[in-house]
Design a protein around this motif. Structure first.
Motif, PDB file in Angstrom:
ATOM      1  N   ALA A 123      42.250  64.985  12.915  1.00 40.52           N
ATOM      2  CA  ALA A 123      41.672  65.045  14.260  1.00 40.52           C
ATOM      3  C   ALA A 123      40.439  65.940  14.298  1.00 40.52           C
ATOM      4  N   ASP A 124      40.434  67.024  13.516  1.00 43.35           N
ATOM      5  CA  ASP A 124      39.279  67.912  13.468  1.00 43.35           C
ATOM      6  C   ASP A 124      38.094  67.235  12.778  1.00 43.35           C
ATOM      7  N   ARG A 125      38.372  66.492  11.716  1.00 43.86           N
ATOM      8  CA  ARG A 125      37.283  65.783  11.030  1.00 43.86           C
ATOM      9  C   ARG A 125      36.700  64.701  11.938  1.00 43.86           C
ATOM     10  N   TRP A 126      37.567  64.001  12.646  1.00 42.90           N
ATOM     11  CA  TRP A 126      37.087  62.990  13.593  1.00 42.90           C
ATOM     12  C   TRP A 126      36.218  63.633  14.667  1.00 42.90           C
ATOM     13  N   GLN A 127      36.648  64.789  15.158  1.00 43.96           N
ATOM     14  CA  GLN A 127      35.882  65.473  16.198  1.00 43.96           C
ATOM     15  C   GLN A 127      34.506  65.889  15.682  1.00 43.96           C
ATOM     16  N   ALA A 128      34.452  66.408  14.451  1.00 42.91           N
ATOM     17  CA  ALA A 128      33.165  66.819  13.875  1.00 42.91           C
ATOM     18  C   ALA A 128      32.225  65.624  13.710  1.00 42.91           C
ATOM     19  N   LEU A 129      32.739  64.524  13.205  1.00 40.14           N
ATOM     20  CA  LEU A 129      31.898  63.341  13.013  1.00 40.14           C
ATOM     21  C   LEU A 129      31.515  62.713  14.351  1.00 40.14           C
ATOM     22  N   SER A 130      32.415  62.757  15.321  1.00 40.25           N
ATOM     23  CA  SER A 130      32.105  62.234  16.648  1.00 40.25           C
ATOM     24  C   SER A 130      31.018  63.064  17.325  1.00 40.25           C
ATOM     25  N   GLU A 131      31.057  64.372  17.122  1.00 41.21           N
ATOM     26  CA  GLU A 131      30.000  65.230  17.648  1.00 41.21           C
ATOM     27  C   GLU A 131      28.657  64.915  16.981  1.00 41.21           C
ATOM     28  N   ALA A 132      28.688  64.677  15.677  1.00 39.55           N
ATOM     29  CA  ALA A 132      27.447  64.294  14.989  1.00 39.55           C
ATOM     30  C   ALA A 132      26.891  63.010  15.577  1.00 39.55           C
ATOM     31  N   ARG A 133      27.759  62.039  15.801  1.00 38.91           N
ATOM     32  CA  ARG A 133      27.301  60.775  16.395  1.00 38.91           C
ATOM     33  C   ARG A 133      26.762  60.998  17.806  1.00 38.91           C
ATOM     34  N   ARG A 134      27.389  61.886  18.564  1.00 36.51           N
ATOM     35  CA  ARG A 134      26.950  62.133  19.945  1.00 36.51           C
ATOM     36  C   ARG A 134      25.541  62.674  20.010  1.00 36.51           C
ATOM     37  N   VAL A 135      25.209  63.615  19.119  1.00 38.81           N
ATOM     38  CA  VAL A 135      23.919  64.304  19.244  1.00 38.81           C
ATOM     39  C   VAL A 135      22.797  63.607  18.491  1.00 38.81           C
ATOM     40  N   VAL A 136      23.107  62.581  17.679  1.00 39.72           N
ATOM     41  CA  VAL A 136      22.048  61.846  16.992  1.00 39.72           C
ATOM     42  C   VAL A 136      21.585  60.700  17.897  1.00 39.72           C
ATOM     43  N   ARG A 137      20.323  60.371  17.817  1.00 41.41           N
ATOM     44  CA  ARG A 137      19.784  59.296  18.667  1.00 41.41           C
ATOM     45  C   ARG A 137      20.332  57.938  18.222  1.00 41.41           C
ATOM     46  N   PRO A 138      20.308  56.927  19.085  1.00 40.17           N
ATOM     47  CA  PRO A 138      20.706  55.587  18.670  1.00 40.17           C
ATOM     48  C   PRO A 138      19.888  55.126  17.460  1.00 40.17           C
ATOM     49  N   GLY A 139      20.560  54.645  16.454  1.00 41.61           N
ATOM     50  CA  GLY A 139      19.893  54.252  15.214  1.00 41.61           C
ATOM     51  C   GLY A 139      19.618  55.393  14.268  1.00 41.61           C
ATOM     52  N   GLY A 140      19.965  56.624  14.676  1.00 43.65           N
ATOM     53  CA  GLY A 140      19.703  57.791  13.843  1.00 43.65           C
ATOM     54  C   GLY A 140      20.696  57.924  12.703  1.00 43.65           C
ATOM     55  N   LEU A 141      20.353  58.777  11.754  1.00 48.56           N
ATOM     56  CA  LEU A 141      21.122  58.958  10.526  1.00 48.56           C
ATOM     57  C   LEU A 141      22.118  60.093  10.644  1.00 48.56           C
ATOM     58  N   VAL A 142      23.359  59.832  10.203  1.00 42.48           N
ATOM     59  CA  VAL A 142      24.352  60.885  10.011  1.00 42.48           C
ATOM     60  C   VAL A 142      24.732  60.894   8.537  1.00 42.48           C
ATOM     61  N   ALA A 143      24.651  62.067   7.908  1.00 43.90           N
ATOM     62  CA  ALA A 143      25.021  62.226   6.501  1.00 43.90           C
ATOM     63  C   ALA A 143      26.136  63.251   6.408  1.00 43.90           C
ATOM     64  N   ALA A 144      27.200  62.893   5.708  1.00 44.86           N
ATOM     65  CA  ALA A 144      28.365  63.773   5.615  1.00 44.86           C
ATOM     66  C   ALA A 144      28.758  63.974   4.160  1.00 44.86           C
ATOM     67  N   GLY A 145      29.010  65.224   3.796  1.00 48.77           N
ATOM     68  CA  GLY A 145      29.430  65.553   2.441  1.00 48.77           C
ATOM     69  C   GLY A 145      30.928  65.796   2.384  1.00 48.77           C
ATOM     70  N   ALA A 146      31.502  65.570   1.208  1.00 49.79           N
ATOM     71  CA  ALA A 146      32.930  65.803   1.009  1.00 49.79           C
ATOM     72  C   ALA A 146      33.178  66.180  -0.442  1.00 49.79           C
ATOM     73  N   ILE A 147      34.266  66.903  -0.668  1.00 53.45           N
ATOM     74  CA  ILE A 147      34.723  67.169  -2.028  1.00 53.45           C
ATOM     75  C   ILE A 147      35.609  65.995  -2.445  1.00 53.45           C
ATOM     76  N   ASN A 148      35.365  65.485  -3.631  1.00 52.58           N
ATOM     77  CA  ASN A 148      36.137  64.361  -4.136  1.00 52.58           C
ATOM     78  C   ASN A 148      37.575  64.781  -4.430  1.00 52.58           C
TER      79      ASN A 148
END
Length: 269
Positions: A123-148
């Motif tokens: 739920a926390d990861r979803w919230q972080a990614l949802s916030e990224a989507r909220r503040v980026v403009r339509p068509g804008g780029l979201v890049a997310a890093g993760a440890i494999n």
């Protein structure tokens, strides 16, 4: 929503244990991570000067090259020590990936290159990614890093102690649960599979999602040389490992061998 609190062990780790500003420059695999992250992001970034929000941007390691490339960068991080250092690079403020203060659709790019590491709850990861989507403009780029998920298997083989019973037990727990409890070495952390990371971006409403292995399948060779030869890997070895990372990109089955993953997606236009 009010800013969620940062886990105490994570605050302690980044404030008192590790110098995050040096992490990507003091080792060969760290240099490889920085080079490849920059290389991959430059393929997808809009032309400068675009507005970039660097969420969980640490001390500004990535913000620095973005600023040098001509981008307007704002950085947010939950660790005061990081914000103080990053302020020498770009505007920086305390904040949490799960509760950004930025306005809707106010950035061309939002990069979340560290927060997902330290959010073991879905739920926390979803919230972080949802916030990224909220503040980026339509068509804008979201890049997310993760440890494999499997990075610790390769790393501790390179250290030549995976066969020790204590280490086998610890790494087996990470492989089974995807969580490092932070009691030894690294802090509290979550380890992704590539397909899981892609699904999380899509679940947050992002489209055209792609996942890359940042360091590629041969990164642990660099770590093994540093650990056991007592010297930096040769430039030829470094270039071969870098070439392997680039050549592996078309083959999803090789994503499991990389140390870190980078996912890119767009907000719906």
């Amino acid at each position: 929503m009010p800013n969620p609190e940062l886990a105490t062990e994570i605050e302690h780790f980044y404030s008192q244990v590790i110098d995050e500003g040096a992490r990507l420059s003091v080792s060969a695999d760290g240099r490889l991570e920085l080079l490849r992250t920059r290389e991959l992001l430059r393929r997808f970034l809009p032309p400068a000067p675009a507005r970039v929000l660097d969420v969980g941007g640490g001390t500004g390691v990535h913000a620095r090259w973005l600023v040098d490339d001509g981008y307007h960068v704002d950085l947010v991080d939950p660790v005061a020590r990081h914000v103080e250092q990053a302020a020498r690079v770009c505007p920086a403020s305390l904040g949490d990936a799960r509760a950004l203060e930025a306005s809707d659709a106010s950035y061309d790019v939002v990069q979340v290159l560290g927060p997902l590491y330290h959010l073991p709850e879905p739920a926390d990861r979803w919230q972080a990614l949802s916030e990224a989507r909220r503040v980026v403009r339509p068509g804008g780029l979201v890049a997310a890093g993760a440890i494999n998920r499997y990075s610790s298997l390769f790393e501790h083989t390179a250290y030549a102690h995976l066969h020790a019973e204590r280490m086998k037990t610890a790494i087996s727990a990470i492989l089974r649960t995807a969580v490092h409890d932070g009691k030894r070495g690294f802090t509290l952390a979550y380890f992704h599979r590539a397909e899981e990371l892609a699904d999380e971006l899509r679940d947050a409403g992002l489209v055209d999602v792609r996942v890359f292995g940042i360091e590629g399948p041969a990164w642990s060779i660099l770590k093994a040389v540093e650990q056991h030869a007592g010297r930096d890997p040769s430039e030829d070895l470094f270039e071969s490992v870098l070439t392997a990372a680039r050549m592996a990109e078309p083959y999803p089955e090789l994503l499991a061998a990389s140390s870190h993953l980078l996912a890119v997606g767009k907000a719906p236009a």
